[in-house]
Design a protein around this motif. Structure first.
Motif, mmCIF file in Angstrom:
data_model
loop_
_atom_site.group_PDB
_atom_site.id
_atom_site.type_symbol
_atom_site.label_atom_id
_atom_site.label_comp_id
_atom_site.label_asym_id
_atom_site.label_seq_id
_atom_site.Cartn_x
_atom_site.Cartn_y
_atom_site.Cartn_z
ATOM 1 N N VAL A 109 0.812 -1.210 0.047
ATOM 2 C CA VAL A 109 -0.069 0.156 0.175
ATOM 3 C C VAL A 109 0.976 1.239 -0.186
ATOM 4 C CG1 VAL A 109 -1.801 1.155 1.132
ATOM 5 C CG2 VAL A 109 -1.868 -1.272 1.266
ATOM 6 N N VAL A 110 0.603 2.123 -0.882
ATOM 7 C CA VAL A 110 1.454 3.258 -1.043
ATOM 8 C C VAL A 110 0.717 4.696 -1.098
ATOM 9 C CG1 VAL A 110 3.228 2.010 -2.379
ATOM 10 C CG2 VAL A 110 1.361 3.041 -3.563
ATOM 11 N N LYS A 111 1.148 5.655 -0.938
ATOM 12 C CA LYS A 111 0.505 7.050 -1.070
ATOM 13 C C LYS A 111 0.422 7.291 -2.369
ATOM 14 C CE LYS A 111 2.477 8.124 3.686
ATOM 15 N NZ LYS A 111 3.212 9.146 4.311
ATOM 16 N N SER A 112 -0.755 7.560 -2.868
ATOM 17 C CA SER A 112 -0.754 7.840 -4.236
ATOM 18 C C SER A 112 -0.262 9.166 -4.694
ATOM 19 C CB SER A 112 -2.354 7.636 -4.757
ATOM 20 O OG SER A 112 -3.015 8.537 -4.211
ATOM 21 N N TRP A 113 -0.280 10.067 -3.603
ATOM 22 C CA TRP A 113 0.142 11.422 -3.714
ATOM 23 C C TRP A 113 1.549 11.688 -3.911
ATOM 24 C CZ3 TRP A 113 -2.653 9.481 0.213
ATOM 25 C CH2 TRP A 113 -2.266 9.623 1.622
ATOM 26 N N GLU A 114 2.419 10.675 -3.655
ATOM 27 C CA GLU A 114 3.796 10.592 -3.819
ATOM 28 C C GLU A 114 4.278 9.786 -5.062
ATOM 29 O OE1 GLU A 114 5.326 9.020 0.009
ATOM 30 O OE2 GLU A 114 4.484 10.830 1.157
ATOM 31 N N ILE A 141 10.608 -4.226 -4.086
ATOM 32 C CA ILE A 141 9.576 -5.186 -4.520
ATOM 33 C C ILE A 141 10.315 -6.396 -5.536
ATOM 34 C CG2 ILE A 141 7.782 -5.491 -6.349
ATOM 35 C CD1 ILE A 141 6.765 -2.753 -5.529
ATOM 36 N N GLU A 142 11.497 -6.073 -6.210
ATOM 37 C CA GLU A 142 12.312 -7.047 -6.643
ATOM 38 C C GLU A 142 13.269 -7.939 -5.873
ATOM 39 O OE1 GLU A 142 15.111 -4.576 -9.163
ATOM 40 O OE2 GLU A 142 13.543 -3.600 -10.467
ATOM 41 N N GLU A 143 13.341 -7.425 -4.512
ATOM 42 C CA GLU A 143 14.043 -8.394 -3.678
ATOM 43 C C GLU A 143 13.013 -9.317 -2.791
ATOM 44 O OE1 GLU A 143 16.734 -6.311 -1.166
ATOM 45 O OE2 GLU A 143 17.362 -5.063 -2.633
ATOM 46 N N LEU A 144 11.732 -9.102 -3.196
ATOM 47 C CA LEU A 144 10.716 -9.902 -2.360
ATOM 48 C C LEU A 144 10.943 -11.464 -2.812
ATOM 49 C CD1 LEU A 144 7.590 -7.973 -2.768
ATOM 50 C CD2 LEU A 144 8.838 -8.272 -0.811
ATOM 51 N N ALA A 145 11.131 -12.421 -1.877
ATOM 52 C CA ALA A 145 11.522 -13.641 -2.383
ATOM 53 C C ALA A 145 10.398 -14.479 -1.948
ATOM 54 C CB ALA A 145 12.830 -14.293 -1.464
ATOM 55 N N GLY A 146 10.052 -15.451 -2.893
ATOM 56 C CA GLY A 146 9.129 -16.639 -2.631
ATOM 57 C C GLY A 146 7.688 -16.447 -2.877
ATOM 58 N N ILE A 147 7.377 -15.501 -3.513
ATOM 59 C CA ILE A 147 5.885 -14.761 -3.548
ATOM 60 C C ILE A 147 5.546 -15.357 -4.970
ATOM 61 C CG2 ILE A 147 5.941 -13.395 -1.661
ATOM 62 C CD1 ILE A 147 5.945 -11.083 -3.766
ATOM 63 N N ALA A 148 4.102 -15.343 -5.068
ATOM 64 C CA ALA A 148 3.700 -15.673 -6.540
ATOM 65 C C ALA A 148 3.219 -14.235 -7.253
ATOM 66 C CB ALA A 148 2.561 -16.672 -6.486
ATOM 67 N N SER A 149 2.821 -13.420 -6.444
ATOM 68 C CA SER A 149 2.208 -12.255 -7.057
ATOM 69 C C SER A 149 2.592 -10.958 -6.087
ATOM 70 C CB SER A 149 0.730 -12.497 -6.990
ATOM 71 O OG SER A 149 0.079 -11.412 -8.055
ATOM 72 N N CYS A 150 2.429 -9.900 -6.563
ATOM 73 C CA CYS A 150 2.724 -8.718 -5.753
ATOM 74 C C CYS A 150 1.660 -7.668 -6.413
ATOM 75 C CB CYS A 150 4.069 -8.151 -6.019
ATOM 76 S SG CYS A 150 4.224 -6.621 -4.975
ATOM 77 N N VAL A 151 0.766 -6.881 -5.519
ATOM 78 C CA VAL A 151 -0.346 -5.844 -6.030
ATOM 79 C C VAL A 151 0.188 -4.759 -5.048
ATOM 80 C CG1 VAL A 151 -2.662 -5.423 -6.195
ATOM 81 C CG2 VAL A 151 -1.941 -7.718 -6.473
ATOM 82 N N VAL A 152 0.479 -3.329 -5.931
ATOM 83 C CA VAL A 152 0.442 -2.415 -5.479
ATOM 84 C C VAL A 152 -0.712 -1.570 -5.283
ATOM 85 C CG1 VAL A 152 1.606 -0.080 -5.866
ATOM 86 C CG2 VAL A 152 2.823 -2.052 -6.205
ATOM 87 N N PHE A 153 -1.161 -1.136 -4.041
ATOM 88 C CA PHE A 153 -2.563 -0.599 -4.187
ATOM 89 C C PHE A 153 -2.388 0.833 -3.611
ATOM 90 C CE2 PHE A 153 -4.479 -4.919 -3.278
ATOM 91 C CZ PHE A 153 -5.560 -4.546 -3.778
ATOM 92 N N LEU A 154 -2.871 1.582 -4.368
ATOM 93 C CA LEU A 154 -2.919 3.322 -4.319
ATOM 94 C C LEU A 154 -3.779 3.724 -3.466
ATOM 95 C CD1 LEU A 154 -2.061 4.294 -8.066
ATOM 96 C CD2 LEU A 154 -0.479 3.463 -6.541
ATOM 97 N N ASP A 208 1.493 6.885 -14.407
ATOM 98 C CA ASP A 208 2.864 6.662 -13.818
ATOM 99 C C ASP A 208 3.232 5.578 -12.992
ATOM 100 O OD1 ASP A 208 3.474 9.348 -15.162
ATOM 101 O OD2 ASP A 208 3.009 10.708 -13.311
ATOM 102 N N TRP A 209 2.158 5.242 -12.368
ATOM 103 C CA TRP A 209 2.369 3.971 -11.489
ATOM 104 C C TRP A 209 2.485 2.951 -12.104
ATOM 105 C CZ3 TRP A 209 4.098 3.385 -6.403
ATOM 106 C CH2 TRP A 209 4.160 4.404 -5.716
ATOM 107 N N LYS A 210 1.575 2.587 -13.492
ATOM 108 C CA LYS A 210 1.538 1.525 -14.172
ATOM 109 C C LYS A 210 2.866 1.362 -14.830
ATOM 110 C CE LYS A 210 -2.081 0.230 -16.050
ATOM 111 N NZ LYS A 210 -3.194 -0.243 -16.968
ATOM 112 N N LEU A 211 3.470 2.634 -15.373
ATOM 113 C CA LEU A 211 4.718 2.519 -15.893
ATOM 114 C C LEU A 211 5.820 2.114 -14.998
ATOM 115 C CD1 LEU A 211 6.276 3.255 -18.565
ATOM 116 C CD2 LEU A 211 6.497 5.724 -17.645
ATOM 117 N N PHE A 212 5.692 2.678 -13.718
ATOM 118 C CA PHE A 212 6.710 2.181 -12.709
ATOM 119 C C PHE A 212 6.745 0.539 -12.555
ATOM 120 C CE2 PHE A 212 6.813 0.864 -8.364
ATOM 121 C CZ PHE A 212 8.064 1.268 -7.933
ATOM 122 N N ALA A 213 5.388 0.121 -12.244
ATOM 123 C CA ALA A 213 5.342 -1.471 -12.266
ATOM 124 C C ALA A 213 6.042 -2.160 -13.503
ATOM 125 C CB ALA A 213 3.934 -1.666 -12.128
#
Length: 469
Positions: free
Chosen positions: A395-400, A410-423, A438-443
């Motif tokens: 969960v991130v602050k969308s205004w930042e 996120i790249e260093e997260l180990a052993g997970i199948a999926s990652c979701v960034v919630f704004l 911008d956030w989709k491009l970042f992802a």
């Protein structure tokens, strides 16, 4: 499809980027089933070939509406047209030089300067650039390289220059060798044709008092590479002495004229040895490096590793929250179920969970703070690596704005199948579409991990928009 050839081309880089971008709106399970089916139809074993097979197998309709098509002429067709023009320029340069003097007198020193020494200097510059690319891995861009005209037309999409700069610079060097070869071949062809139909006298002269001996020593040293194989393409002391010229000379004997003509083999051998041969060697090297770097950029593109993983592992549906992928590239995810929430830079607290359906019911023990200190990030990464959960919600602050530190986390997260960034939007303020883009491009630029971007929706109606952007 836009590309049907089994040969990897520069157009495939953007086509891969478009396909991956289009896949972000497709559920992971659907992607896995589709890509595994494509993988079973691909007999190739190399990652590059399997990824290219996937690219050919994905339906055309998967590309986004704003995807930019390949140039109309194509890289190869446009390259041949430009090379033909450069060859004609070589013909024109040699023709103009030989026919400039109505008396058929050609200055050997000027000939060597314009058609041997100057092109040879350009060969040295190209060789230095290729050597730089071997040592540093990033060939320098040459601002005055005329091959930019070809590359700009063959690769008009600015994403080539932004995301694949190393490949583009090697393409510049490769096209530079093509153009150098075309120019000197055109010049050599014109040289032979014009000499066959005209009578020329080759002379040397200079205001500086060069002696016959010094010119002979220069000619002997210059012809060393081919003298043992083609002795007829050398000049002797008599030829040097008889071809010394001054404009005030009124008459020349027939023997002197025949001697002056002897330079033509020497000049032809000089162009072939010092210009054409080095260009051919540089062409082979630059072409090889270009293909290697193009393939490396192709398989290293963010998201390519996930595609290859889905192609290599059979989809198995479990009772967890997402599809498991046993073995293959993503081994270690089997038997992991559950959710972890990462509150990045204090974006959300457990007390706020009740306001957001996406995280309601997740216990405080599964909420990890991160983004405020390196020690905090390390503890969160360790918890993800040793836990049973297979899904991480960040969960991130969308205004930042998105920062590189979050991408590294996120790249260093180990052993997970999926990652979701919630704004998490500001209360009562809709989320701007540019911010979401911008956030989709970042992802999309996060390496080796499939990251989805979604919005938190408040039960009080304070939402940034649709939950499925």
């Amino acid at each position: 499809m836009a590309m049907q050839s089994d040969r990897l081309g520069a157009e495939d880089l953007l086509l891969l980027a478009d396909r991956i971008e289009a896949d972000r709106d497709i559920p992971w399970r659907t992607l896995h089933q589709r890509d595994y089916a494509i993988g079973r139809q691909c007999p190739q074993s190399r990652d590059r070939d399997r990824l290219l097979c996937w690219l050919r197998g994905v339906p055309e309709k998967a590309a986004p509406d704003n995807a930019r098509s390949a140039p109309a002429l194509g890289e190869r067709t446009l390259g041949w047209l430009i090379l033909a023009g450069v060859a004609l320029a070589g013909v024109a340069a040699m023709t103009g030089f030989l026919l400039a003097n109505a008396d058929g007198i050609v200055n050997v020193l000027w000939f060597l300067t314009l058609f041997v020494l100057l092109p040879g200097l350009f060969c040295l510059v190209s060789a230095a650039a290729l050597l730089w690319s071997l040592v540093d891995g990033k060939p320098p861009g040459l601002a005055l390289n005329p091959a930019r005209l070809v590359v700009h037309k063959a690769m008009p999409d600015p994403r080539y220059w932004q995301d694949f700069g190393e490949v583009v610079r090697l393409a510049l060097l490769r096209y530079g060798q093509d153009m150098g070869i075309a120019f000197i071949l055109g010049a050599v062809l014109a040289y032979l044709v014009i000499l066959a139909g005209n009578d020329f006298s080759f002379v040397w002269s200079s205001t500086f008092e060069f002696s016959d001996a010094s010119v002979l020593a220069f000619a002997d040293g210059f012809s060393t590479p081919w003298a043992w194989l083609f002795p007829g393409a050398t000049v002797d002391a008599q030829v040097v002495a008889s071809s010394r010229y001054h404009p005030a000379m009124l008459e020349m004997s027939p023997e002197q004229l025949r001697s002056m003509r002897s330079w033509w083999r020497f000049l032809l051998a000089a162009m072939l040895c010092y210009v054409l041969l080095p260009r051919i060697l540089l062409w082979f090297l630059s072409r090889y490096l270009y293909r290697v770097r193009l393939a490396a950029a192709f398989i290293r593109y963010p998201g390519a590793d996930l595609i290859l993983g889905r192609m290599d592992t059979a989809p198995v549906v479990s009772q967890g929250l997402s599809t498991q992928e046993p073995g293959g590239r993503h081994a270690g995810m089997t038997e992991r179920t559950g959710v972890l929430v990462v509150s990045w830079s204090g974006a959300i607290t457990p007390e706020e969970f009740a306001d957001y359906p996406e995280v309601t019911g997740i216990p405080p023990t599964q909420v990890l703070p991160a983004g405020l200190s390196l020690a905090e990030d390390t503890l969160a990464l360790e918890r993800v690596g040793r836990g049973p959960e297979n899904l991480v919600m960040v969960v991130v602050k969308s205004w930042e704005p998105p920062m590189s530190g979050l991408a590294d986390f996120i790249e260093e997260l180990a052993g997970i199948a999926s990652c979701v960034v919630f704004l998490k939007p500001l209360p009562g303020k809709p989320l701007d579409e540019d911010v979401l883009a911008d956030w989709k491009l970042f992802a999309g630029r996060i390496r080796n991990r499939d990251v989805q971007v979604k919005l938190l929706t408040s039960i009080h109606g304070e939402s940034g928009g649709e939950t499925e952007p």
